[in-house]
Scaffold this motif. Structure first.
Motif, PDB file in Angstrom:
ATOM      1  N   GLU A 237      33.173  34.815  37.164  1.00 49.69           N
ATOM      2  CA  GLU A 237      34.138  34.256  36.169  1.00 49.69           C
ATOM      3  C   GLU A 237      33.580  32.735  36.083  1.00 49.69           C
TER       4      GLU A 237
ATOM      5  N   GLN B 271      39.809  39.299  41.074  1.00 47.42           N
ATOM      6  CA  GLN B 271      39.138  38.179  40.654  1.00 47.42           C
ATOM      7  C   GLN B 271      39.606  36.962  41.105  1.00 47.42           C
ATOM      8  N   SER B 272      38.881  35.806  40.653  1.00 46.69           N
ATOM      9  CA  SER B 272      39.372  34.586  41.397  1.00 46.69           C
ATOM     10  C   SER B 272      40.653  34.010  40.809  1.00 46.69           C
ATOM     11  N   ASN B 273      41.017  34.602  39.586  1.00 45.07           N
ATOM     12  CA  ASN B 273      42.194  34.231  38.979  1.00 45.07           C
ATOM     13  C   ASN B 273      43.597  35.046  39.617  1.00 45.07           C
TER      14      ASN B 273
END
Lengths: 168, 426
Positions: free
Chosen positions: B196, A114-116
């Motif tokens: 997200e 994920q982008s995190n």
């Protein structure tokens, strides 16, 4: 309603029911034939309008350690090879999707970066009976029972709250 | 399905089945000869529709239809709430078994009531309940196996299961459920397209992209509605496509009209859009164009119908244009795009007003006035409210509301009176 449309109507109903049964069968097969691993986790406690209370689960193995040299991009599939370290299983290697360690008996779980910077394994949700989620939220130690198929697909089968299986 | 066999929840005013069959043939003849328009024909057909319960008072007919549908919806929502409680007194396998059995049973009982026991409204309500229980079952299974909450495939699976039922039964209530599920499914797929970012989308560029997508979807539903209006067994579906389509596009366009949002958002990169996004909306656009073209092919040859077609095509392409222009504006970092959006809204309102007057559609005139009021007041509060002392602002706003309201009311009544006079003089 004509005979033809009657047949179509009941065929649609049958397809719906077969779909539901197939959904159960696929998930149950994955759980029944998978390897059970226990992972270290951490919860949050929200509610879904359609499915009720649930705990959001995060995993220690979802964070790629800084000393692991990787070239993963956001959205890439990541293979996490696991090993049993007693109380919980831990990650020993993070691999590209094209280096799946199949056939050598190793247990691995598949996720997406994920982008995190964390990996999403598709096992971030655990549904609980209404009003009981606080017990997971307040846990000092949370472990998650996960069934992992040969392809690395994971299904949550239960949680262990402070050393005891969660049973509301 | 032969004409007149399917259960309908509309107005049945025929005196006997033979009369209904005859009047329907006559209406079709009038339509093909150009004596009446398709829309008038549609209204007459629904008025003199299937008459298995002919002779019952109109109000009681509609009331019974509404009550059984409400009953089905309440039971369905109740079942969803009970399942969401995740009551642990019954095991998951037992719950799933019960739900599959309940869904099948309600479908079967509904079918027999609708098509064998002359209780079409109750039957359709039960089939609607079966469709809701089917969706609840999908979510129950996902709950039992701890599938990720709001998984992007659950709602699409529900929609795909229900929409064929709507066409086989020709039931409006099930069609409306299908269209709602389609729009909700789109939202769930957005999670995949934007990851997200979607969760934090409010006030951001992603929000604008998503809203523009809904405007395009609304335009496509409207185009499909026009196709249904020319598709004999499903003409009664047309107005629901229209209302939901235009409503979706209107709400979306309204959301795009806020200057404050356009001034604060970041530029969007083309690479932020996943290929599935582009493919989905290219296909959506093609569907809109093809639906319009097919409907146009089935148009009547009268000159008045050609004029109406010009309006329909202009409206559809204007909605599609808003969506596409929004995406271009976001990519090009155009913070002033709220100005053309507001101009387009005003053009749309005037077009709606003119079309309502020209084609004798009072609901279009009323809707145009409501939209005008909402738009003007929104801009007033967006730009003017902060500049005035609060107390003074309330007084000025109140006077403004009274004045505009009085003026609009006089204008609206006058226009509708003119329309009625024109109708009676025909």
């Amino acid at each position: 309603m004509s005979r033809g449309l009657t047949i179509i109507f009941f065929s649609i109903v049958a397809v719906q029911m077969v779909g539901l049964v197939a959904f159960v069968a696929v998930k149950q097969y994955a759980v029944a034939t998978g390897t059970e691993v226990i992972l270290q986790g951490a919860p949050v406690d929200p509610r879904s309008l359609m499915q009720g209370d649930y705990a959001i689960l995060d995993y220690e193995i979802a964070g790629i350690p800084k000393d692991v040299k990787t070239e993963f991009a956001v959205g890439d599939d990541v293979i996490v090879v696991l090993t049993n370290k007693g109380e919980a299983w831990e990650a020993i290697r993070y691999l590209d999707d094209d280096r799946v360690p199949k056939g050598n008996g190793e247990v691995f779980v598949r996720g997406q970066l994920q982008s995190n910077g964390r990996i999403d394994f598709g096992i971030g949700t655990y549904f609980v009976p209404e009003g009981t989620g606080w017990r997971i939220e307040r846990a000092h130690d949370l472990k998650i029972r996960v069934s992992v198929s040969d392809d690395g697909d994971a299904t949550v089968t239960g949680v262990i709250v402070d050393g005891e299986d969660f049973s509301p | 399905m032969s004409e007149g066999e399917g259960p309908r929840t509309g107005y049945s005013a025929g005196s006997d089945p033979q009369f209904v069959a005859r009047i329907r043939r006559e209406i079709e003849t009038w339509r093909t000869e150009g004596i009446i328009s398709s829309e008038v024909a549609e209204t007459l057909v629904s008025r003199y529709g299937e008459s298995e319960d002919a002779g019952r008072p109109f109000a009681l007919n509609r009331l019974s239809a509404a009550i059984v549908i409400f009953g089905a919806i309440l039971i369905g929502l109740g079942i969803i709430a009970v399942l969401a409680a995740n009551w642990d007194a019954i095991s998951d396998p037992a719950k799933i078994g019960l739900m599959v059995a309940a869904s099948t049973t309600t479908y079967v009982v509904g079918w027999f009531l609708a098509y064998r026991f002359e209780a079409p409204r109750t039957g359709i309500a039960l089939i609607l309940l079966g469709a809701i229980v089917y969706g609840a079952s999908i979510h129950l299974i996902a709950q039992a196996f701890n599938v990720e909450v709001n998984h992007p495939l659950l709602m699409p699976a529900w929609f795909l299961g229900v929409v064929p039922i709507a066409y086989v039964t020709r039931a409006v209530a099930i069609l409306v459920l299908s269209l709602i599920l389609l729009l909700v499914s789109l939202g769930f797929r957005m999670q995949v397209w934007f990851g997200e970012e979607f969760a934090n989308a409010v006030d951001g560029a992603v929000f604008m992209v998503v809203v523009a997508a809904y405007v395009l979807f609304g335009a496509t539903l409207f185009a499909l509605g026009r196709l249904h209006a020319r598709w004999n067994p499903f003409q009664h579906f047309a107005r629901y496509f229209d209302v939901i389509g235009i409503g979706t596009a209107a709400v979306g366009t309204y959301a795009l009209s806020f200057a404050s949002a356009w001034r604060t958002i970041d530029r969007v990169e083309v690479r932020d859009f996943m290929p599935e996004f582009w493919i989905t909306f290219a296909v959506t656009l093609v569907i809109a164009v093809v639906a319009l073209a097919m409907a146009y092919q089935r148009r009547e040859t009268r000159a008045a119908d050609s004029v109406r077609w010009l309006w329909i095509a202009s409206g559809t392409f204007m909605m599609c244009g808003i969506a596409i222009a929004t995406w271009i504006a976001l990519i090009a970092d155009t913070s002033w795009f709220w100005i053309p959006v507001n101009v387009i809204i005003m053009i749309g309102i005037i077009a709606m007003l003119t079309a309502g007057f020209r084609f004798n559609r009072p609901y279009l005139v009323n809707t145009a006035f409501i939209l005008f009021g909402v738009t003007v007041m929104t801009r007033y509060f967006e730009f003017g409210f902060d500049l005035l002392d609060q107390g003074l602002a309330f007084i000025v706003t109140g006077v403004l509301f009274l004045g505009i309201g009085f003026g609009l009311e006089r204008l609206r009544r006058g226009m509708i009176r003119d329309m009625r006079e024109r109708t009676f003089s025909l």
